[in-house]
Design a protein around this motif. Structure first.
Motif, PDB file in Angstrom:
ATOM      1  N   ALA A   1       0.833  -1.210   0.000  1.00 25.50           N
ATOM      2  CA  ALA A   1       0.000   0.000   0.000  1.00 25.50           C
ATOM      3  C   ALA A   1       0.866   1.258   0.000  1.00 25.50           C
ATOM      4  N   VAL A   2       1.980   1.239   0.718  1.00 23.95           N
ATOM      5  CA  VAL A   2       2.883   2.389   0.747  1.00 23.95           C
ATOM      6  C   VAL A   2       3.452   2.641  -0.653  1.00 23.95           C
ATOM      7  N   ILE A   3       3.848   1.584  -1.334  1.00 23.88           N
ATOM      8  CA  ILE A   3       4.369   1.725  -2.697  1.00 23.88           C
ATOM      9  C   ILE A   3       3.272   2.245  -3.618  1.00 23.88           C
ATOM     10  N   GLN A   4       2.067   1.728  -3.463  1.00 22.54           N
ATOM     11  CA  GLN A   4       0.953   2.193  -4.297  1.00 22.54           C
ATOM     12  C   GLN A   4       0.690   3.682  -4.075  1.00 22.54           C
ATOM     13  N   ILE A   5       0.771   4.133  -2.827  1.00 25.81           N
ATOM     14  CA  ILE A   5       0.597   5.558  -2.550  1.00 25.81           C
ATOM     15  C   ILE A   5       1.682   6.367  -3.271  1.00 25.81           C
ATOM     16  N   GLY A   6       2.907   5.881  -3.233  1.00 26.85           N
ATOM     17  CA  GLY A   6       3.997   6.574  -3.935  1.00 26.85           C
ATOM     18  C   GLY A   6       3.737   6.692  -5.423  1.00 26.85           C
ATOM     19  N   ILE A   7       3.221   5.642  -6.012  1.00 27.01           N
ATOM     20  CA  ILE A   7       2.929   5.657  -7.451  1.00 27.01           C
ATOM     21  C   ILE A   7       1.766   6.596  -7.749  1.00 27.01           C
ATOM     22  N   ILE A   8       0.746   6.577  -6.904  1.00 25.91           N
ATOM     23  CA  ILE A   8      -0.408   7.468  -7.095  1.00 25.91           C
ATOM     24  C   ILE A   8       0.033   8.925  -6.992  1.00 25.91           C
ATOM     25  N   ILE A   9       0.823   9.246  -5.976  1.00 29.91           N
ATOM     26  CA  ILE A   9       1.317  10.622  -5.800  1.00 29.91           C
ATOM     27  C   ILE A   9       2.214  11.009  -6.982  1.00 29.91           C
ATOM     28  N   GLY A  10       3.110  10.104  -7.364  1.00 32.67           N
ATOM     29  CA  GLY A  10       4.029  10.393  -8.472  1.00 32.67           C
ATOM     30  C   GLY A  10       3.320  10.598  -9.795  1.00 32.67           C
ATOM     31  N   GLY A  11       2.256   9.869 -10.012  1.00 32.45           N
ATOM     32  CA  GLY A  11       1.534   9.959 -11.281  1.00 32.45           C
ATOM     33  C   GLY A  11       0.411  10.973 -11.291  1.00 32.45           C
ATOM     34  N   ALA A  12       0.179  11.644 -10.174  1.00 31.68           N
ATOM     35  CA  ALA A  12      -0.966  12.553 -10.067  1.00 31.68           C
ATOM     36  C   ALA A  12      -0.897  13.715 -11.053  1.00 31.68           C
ATOM     37  N   ASP A  13       0.320  14.135 -11.406  1.00 33.13           N
ATOM     38  CA  ASP A  13       0.441  15.249 -12.353  1.00 33.13           C
ATOM     39  C   ASP A  13       0.517  14.763 -13.794  1.00 33.13           C
ATOM     40  N   GLY A  14       0.322  13.463 -13.992  1.00 31.32           N
ATOM     41  CA  GLY A  14       0.339  12.903 -15.338  1.00 31.32           C
ATOM     42  C   GLY A  14       1.720  12.522 -15.831  1.00 31.32           C
ATOM     43  N   ASP A  15       2.727  12.718 -15.003  1.00 30.46           N
ATOM     44  CA  ASP A  15       4.095  12.396 -15.403  1.00 30.46           C
ATOM     45  C   ASP A  15       4.825  11.744 -14.246  1.00 30.46           C
ATOM     46  N   PHE A  16       4.814  10.434 -14.203  1.00 28.07           N
ATOM     47  CA  PHE A  16       5.549   9.675 -13.190  1.00 28.07           C
ATOM     48  C   PHE A  16       6.974   9.574 -13.719  1.00 28.07           C
ATOM     49  N   ASP A  17       7.767  10.640 -13.454  1.00 30.58           N
ATOM     50  CA  ASP A  17       9.074  10.774 -14.096  1.00 30.58           C
ATOM     51  C   ASP A  17      10.130   9.820 -13.521  1.00 30.58           C
ATOM     52  N   LYS A  18      11.289   9.821 -14.163  1.00 28.75           N
ATOM     53  CA  LYS A  18      12.359   8.890 -13.793  1.00 28.75           C
ATOM     54  C   LYS A  18      12.830   9.077 -12.355  1.00 28.75           C
ATOM     55  N   ASP A  19      12.910  10.329 -11.875  1.00 26.88           N
ATOM     56  CA  ASP A  19      13.326  10.582 -10.495  1.00 26.88           C
ATOM     57  C   ASP A  19      12.316   9.990  -9.508  1.00 26.88           C
ATOM     58  N   GLU A  20      11.032  10.189  -9.809  1.00 25.77           N
ATOM     59  CA  GLU A  20       9.978   9.647  -8.938  1.00 25.77           C
ATOM     60  C   GLU A  20       9.997   8.121  -8.961  1.00 25.77           C
ATOM     61  N   GLN A  21      10.150   7.551 -10.141  1.00 27.85           N
ATOM     62  CA  GLN A  21      10.238   6.096 -10.245  1.00 27.85           C
ATOM     63  C   GLN A  21      11.430   5.569  -9.455  1.00 27.85           C
ATOM     64  N   ALA A  22      12.539   6.278  -9.510  1.00 31.06           N
ATOM     65  CA  ALA A  22      13.758   5.826  -8.824  1.00 31.06           C
ATOM     66  C   ALA A  22      13.564   5.805  -7.310  1.00 31.06           C
ATOM     67  N   VAL A  23      12.921   6.841  -6.733  1.00 33.02           N
ATOM     68  CA  VAL A  23      12.741   6.841  -5.277  1.00 33.02           C
ATOM     69  C   VAL A  23      11.715   5.801  -4.852  1.00 33.02           C
ATOM     70  N   VAL A  24      10.711   5.557  -5.682  1.00 35.46           N
ATOM     71  CA  VAL A  24       9.739   4.513  -5.350  1.00 35.46           C
ATOM     72  C   VAL A  24      10.419   3.142  -5.445  1.00 35.46           C
ATOM     73  N   ARG A  25      11.311   2.976  -6.408  1.00 35.73           N
ATOM     74  CA  ARG A  25      12.072   1.729  -6.532  1.00 35.73           C
ATOM     75  C   ARG A  25      12.938   1.523  -5.288  1.00 35.73           C
ATOM     76  N   GLU A  26      13.598   2.601  -4.813  1.00 36.44           N
ATOM     77  CA  GLU A  26      14.402   2.504  -3.583  1.00 36.44           C
ATOM     78  C   GLU A  26      13.525   2.119  -2.393  1.00 36.44           C
ATOM     79  N   ALA A  27      12.317   2.655  -2.353  1.00 37.73           N
ATOM     80  CA  ALA A  27      11.386   2.311  -1.276  1.00 37.73           C
ATOM     81  C   ALA A  27      11.008   0.836  -1.350  1.00 37.73           C
ATOM     82  N   CYS A  28      10.871   0.310  -2.558  1.00 42.82           N
ATOM     83  CA  CYS A  28      10.595  -1.130  -2.710  1.00 42.82           C
ATOM     84  C   CYS A  28      11.698  -1.939  -2.036  1.00 42.82           C
TER      85      CYS A  28
END
Length: 151
Positions: free
Chosen positions: A112-139
């Motif tokens: 659920a924490v990872i899903q929240i990160g993805i939802i927040i990251g994608g909220a502006d329509g651009d889940f960019d590489k930096d956002e993906q990288a920090v969510v990957r680190e959280a994984c």
């Protein structure tokens, strides 16, 4: 399907999954990890401008799953994590990832924490590489395989 459409569809699917688990997501560890994840995504590029901070704060307040917790408490925790990241991004990131790792003991909360990160990251329509990288680190901090979330 365009990338933007896939991001919107993925975020919508994840929000639906989170809502199905809402009653299971009431622990302090989930709350702390969720707010740390939100701050991490907001600061993914190494800084947080005030408008970005405000936008993420609004997303937190409007997320139905997070309404299990008092809004003032969520805001305080989010702001504290943002402050850590803006004071010294690299050192702050270590501290914030330790907060994220609090959800590691319960796999449903960790996901659920990872899903929240993805939802927040994608909220502006651009889940960019930096956002993906920090969510990957959280994984990794949560012991989850990033490929499970297409990261």
């Amino acid at each position: 399907m365009a990338l933007w459409d896939r991001i919107k569809e993925s975020a919508s699917t994840m929000q639906t999954q989170l809502m199905a688990k809402k009653n299971d997501l009431k622990s302090g560890a989930f709350r702390d990890a969720g707010m740390a994840m939100c701050a991490l995504v907001a600061a993914a590029d190494g800084s947080i401008d005030p408008s970005e901070r405000q936008k993420v704060a609004q997303l937190i307040m409007s997320n139905e799953v997070l309404q299990n917790f008092p809004a003032e408490d969520l805001q305080r925790r989010f702001e504290a994590n943002c402050d850590r990241l803006t004071a010294d991004f690299d050192f702050g990131k270590v501290s914030v990832l330790q907060e994220v790792a609090k959800a590691k003991k319960k796999p449903a909360e960790a996901r659920a924490v990872i899903q929240i990160g993805i939802i927040i990251g994608g909220a502006d329509g651009d889940f960019d590489k930096d956002e993906q990288a920090v969510v990957r680190e959280a994984c990794y901090a949560l012991g989850l395989p990033p490929h499970e979330f297409d990261l």
